[in-house]
Design a protein around this motif. Structure first.
Motif, PDB file in Angstrom:
ATOM      1  N   PHE A 134     -13.270  -1.624  -5.848  1.00  0.00           N
ATOM      2  CA  PHE A 134     -12.579  -0.442  -5.346  1.00  0.00           C
ATOM      3  C   PHE A 134     -11.077  -0.581  -5.563  1.00  0.00           C
ATOM      4  N   PRO A 135     -10.428   0.399  -6.170  1.00  0.00           N
ATOM      5  CA  PRO A 135      -8.973   0.341  -6.353  1.00  0.00           C
ATOM      6  C   PRO A 135      -8.235   0.615  -5.050  1.00  0.00           C
ATOM      7  N   VAL A 136      -6.957   0.256  -5.046  1.00  0.00           N
ATOM      8  CA  VAL A 136      -6.131   0.437  -3.850  1.00  0.00           C
ATOM      9  C   VAL A 136      -6.067   1.905  -3.455  1.00  0.00           C
ATOM     10  N   ALA A 137      -5.988   2.798  -4.429  1.00  0.00           N
ATOM     11  CA  ALA A 137      -5.859   4.224  -4.135  1.00  0.00           C
ATOM     12  C   ALA A 137      -7.031   4.752  -3.315  1.00  0.00           C
ATOM     13  N   VAL A 138      -8.208   4.151  -3.477  1.00  0.00           N
ATOM     14  CA  VAL A 138      -9.385   4.580  -2.727  1.00  0.00           C
ATOM     15  C   VAL A 138      -9.398   3.971  -1.327  1.00  0.00           C
ATOM     16  N   LEU A 139      -8.931   2.764  -1.199  1.00  0.00           N
ATOM     17  CA  LEU A 139      -9.042   2.038   0.065  1.00  0.00           C
ATOM     18  C   LEU A 139      -7.893   2.279   1.034  1.00  0.00           C
ATOM     19  N   ILE A 140      -6.743   2.693   0.524  1.00  0.00           N
ATOM     20  CA  ILE A 140      -5.557   2.709   1.375  1.00  0.00           C
ATOM     21  C   ILE A 140      -5.685   3.703   2.534  1.00  0.00           C
ATOM     22  N   VAL A 141      -6.324   4.857   2.299  1.00  0.00           N
ATOM     23  CA  VAL A 141      -6.463   5.855   3.377  1.00  0.00           C
ATOM     24  C   VAL A 141      -7.435   5.378   4.462  1.00  0.00           C
ATOM     25  N   PRO A 142      -8.666   4.947   4.134  1.00  0.00           N
ATOM     26  CA  PRO A 142      -9.546   4.472   5.209  1.00  0.00           C
ATOM     27  C   PRO A 142      -8.991   3.249   5.944  1.00  0.00           C
ATOM     28  N   ILE A 143      -8.358   2.330   5.221  1.00  0.00           N
ATOM     29  CA  ILE A 143      -7.775   1.165   5.895  1.00  0.00           C
ATOM     30  C   ILE A 143      -6.632   1.599   6.806  1.00  0.00           C
ATOM     31  N   TYR A 144      -5.848   2.566   6.359  1.00  0.00           N
ATOM     32  CA  TYR A 144      -4.762   3.096   7.193  1.00  0.00           C
ATOM     33  C   TYR A 144      -5.325   3.679   8.485  1.00  0.00           C
ATOM     34  N   ASN A 145      -6.402   4.450   8.379  1.00  0.00           N
ATOM     35  CA  ASN A 145      -7.002   5.053   9.574  1.00  0.00           C
ATOM     36  C   ASN A 145      -7.548   3.982  10.522  1.00  0.00           C
ATOM     37  N   ILE A 146      -8.162   2.950   9.948  1.00  0.00           N
ATOM     38  CA  ILE A 146      -8.698   1.869  10.783  1.00  0.00           C
ATOM     39  C   ILE A 146      -7.569   1.141  11.507  1.00  0.00           C
ATOM     40  N   MET A 147      -6.508   0.816  10.787  1.00  0.00           N
ATOM     41  CA  MET A 147      -5.377   0.121  11.403  1.00  0.00           C
ATOM     42  C   MET A 147      -4.695   0.988  12.451  1.00  0.00           C
ATOM     43  N   SER A 148      -4.648   2.295  12.198  1.00  0.00           N
ATOM     44  CA  SER A 148      -4.046   3.200  13.176  1.00  0.00           C
ATOM     45  C   SER A 148      -4.870   3.246  14.461  1.00  0.00           C
ATOM     46  N   SER A 149      -6.193   3.303  14.323  1.00  0.00           N
ATOM     47  CA  SER A 149      -7.055   3.345  15.505  1.00  0.00           C
ATOM     48  C   SER A 149      -7.001   2.036  16.302  1.00  0.00           C
ATOM     49  N   LEU A 150      -6.708   0.930  15.621  1.00  0.00           N
ATOM     50  CA  LEU A 150      -6.617  -0.368  16.296  1.00  0.00           C
ATOM     51  C   LEU A 150      -5.202  -0.676  16.779  1.00  0.00           C
ATOM     52  N   GLY A 151      -4.263   0.200  16.497  1.00  0.00           N
ATOM     53  CA  GLY A 151      -2.881  -0.036  16.903  1.00  0.00           C
ATOM     54  C   GLY A 151      -2.194  -1.127  16.104  1.00  0.00           C
ATOM     55  N   LEU A 152      -2.599  -1.311  14.849  1.00  0.00           N
ATOM     56  CA  LEU A 152      -2.048  -2.387  14.026  1.00  0.00           C
ATOM     57  C   LEU A 152      -1.080  -1.892  12.956  1.00  0.00           C
ATOM     58  N   LEU A 153      -0.770  -0.589  12.969  1.00  0.00           N
ATOM     59  CA  LEU A 153       0.244  -0.120  12.038  1.00  0.00           C
ATOM     60  C   LEU A 153       1.608  -0.636  12.476  1.00  0.00           C
TER      61      LEU A 153
END
Length: 294
Positions: A134-153
């Motif tokens: 999987f390229p970064v362009a595909v993963l960056i949005v779901p990983i961003y959402n996961i980190m946001s929900s965990l308060g890790l941004l």
């Protein structure tokens, strides 16, 4: 009258000179050396250009006057007038944690897959392989959402976890191949001596796996040290930026500050070069051994 016998006709056969196997002709040797020289110049030229540009005043930043009014002003201004040291420290902490955790997780995962049979082993190996597709362009949005929900941004831990998702799958596959080359008799001797599976891994196997560990450490460090996309998306604020985000401050819609940016590039390359020098004697052995048995 004595008859003199006619001289025997001798057929002179010229033996073709047979060049020993592996010996190059002079022409091939010259061509090889010219090719190596050209390749070396191409490889070194960009680095040398950046280094010399960092020593030029701003008025000559885009010219070829490399040795005119040479100065270290770009370096002093970079350290005094920007948050470069803060960015450097943030990157060093994140890359260091990624390296340590990446080596430990990759080594334990690779050892478990290499030595033990357990439910889901094949699925785990396929998962490690598929995640690399999987390229970064595909993963960056779901990983961003996961980190946001965990308060890790905007937190170093968020970037460390993200970089581990990049480094660990590849390194675990490589370490699995490396552990396959270590005889299982060593594990059995540890069990005879009363060591636990983890004790055998830590005290007997790990010292033999130094080449593979060096490659894993180098790959994990470079993954975290030079990554741009995740660092730019997940971190905001000068006090939280890494080097990847900080260098973007020198480029705007009106132009680029080539002096500070090239000076920063030179300083950024130093830790990566030190890590490479530390691990380089193990790199070839570790990567070749890890590729023998997948």
């Amino acid at each position: 009258m004595t008859t003199v016998p006619a001289p025997t006709a001798r057929h002179s056969v010229r033996k073709a000179k047979v060049r020993p196997r592996g010996e190059r002709s002079p022409l091939a040797s010259v061509a090889l050396h010219l090719t190596l020289i050209v390749a070396s110049v191409i490889a070194v030229f960009p680095v040398l250009w950046v280094l010399l540009t960092s020593l030029k005043p701003a008025a000559y930043a885009t010219t070829t006057d490399f040795f005119k009014d040479t100065t270290f002003e770009n370096y002093t201004d970079l350290i005094k007038d920007t948050e470069f040291l803060t960015w450097f420290g943030n990157s060093l902490v994140i890359a260091g944690l990624t390296t340590v955790l990446g080596v430990f997780v990759s080594a334990t995962t690779g050892y478990a897959v290499s030595r033990f049979r357990f439910p889901g082993k094949r699925g785990l190996m396929w998962t490690l392989l598929i995640t690399q597709m999987f390229p970064v362009a595909v993963l960056i949005v779901p990983i961003y959402n996961i980190m946001s929900s965990l308060g890790l941004l905007n937190q170093p831990a968020g970037l460390v976890i993200t970089y581990l998702t990049i480094a660990v799958p590849f390194c675990a596959w490589m370490m699995k191949g490396f552990f396959d080359t270590i005889p299982r008799e060593i594990d059995e001797s540890g069990q005879v001596d009363g060591l636990t599976p983890f004790g055998t891994f830590w005290r007997l196997i790990m010292p033999l796996a130094k080449p593979g560990l060096a490659v894993t450490a180098f790959y994990s460090f470079i993954t975290a040290w030079g990554e741009v996309a995740y660092a730019s998306a997940f971190m905001v604020g000068d006090e939280n930026l890494t080097l990847a985000g900080g260098l973007q401050k020198f480029v705007n819609q009106y132009g680029a500050q080539w002096g500070p940016m090239t000076a920063a590039s030179v300083l950024i390359a130093i830790p990566a070069a030190l890590v490479f020098l530390f691990a380089q004697r193990h790199l070839v052995t570790g990567m070749s051994a890890g590729a023998v048995k997948g």
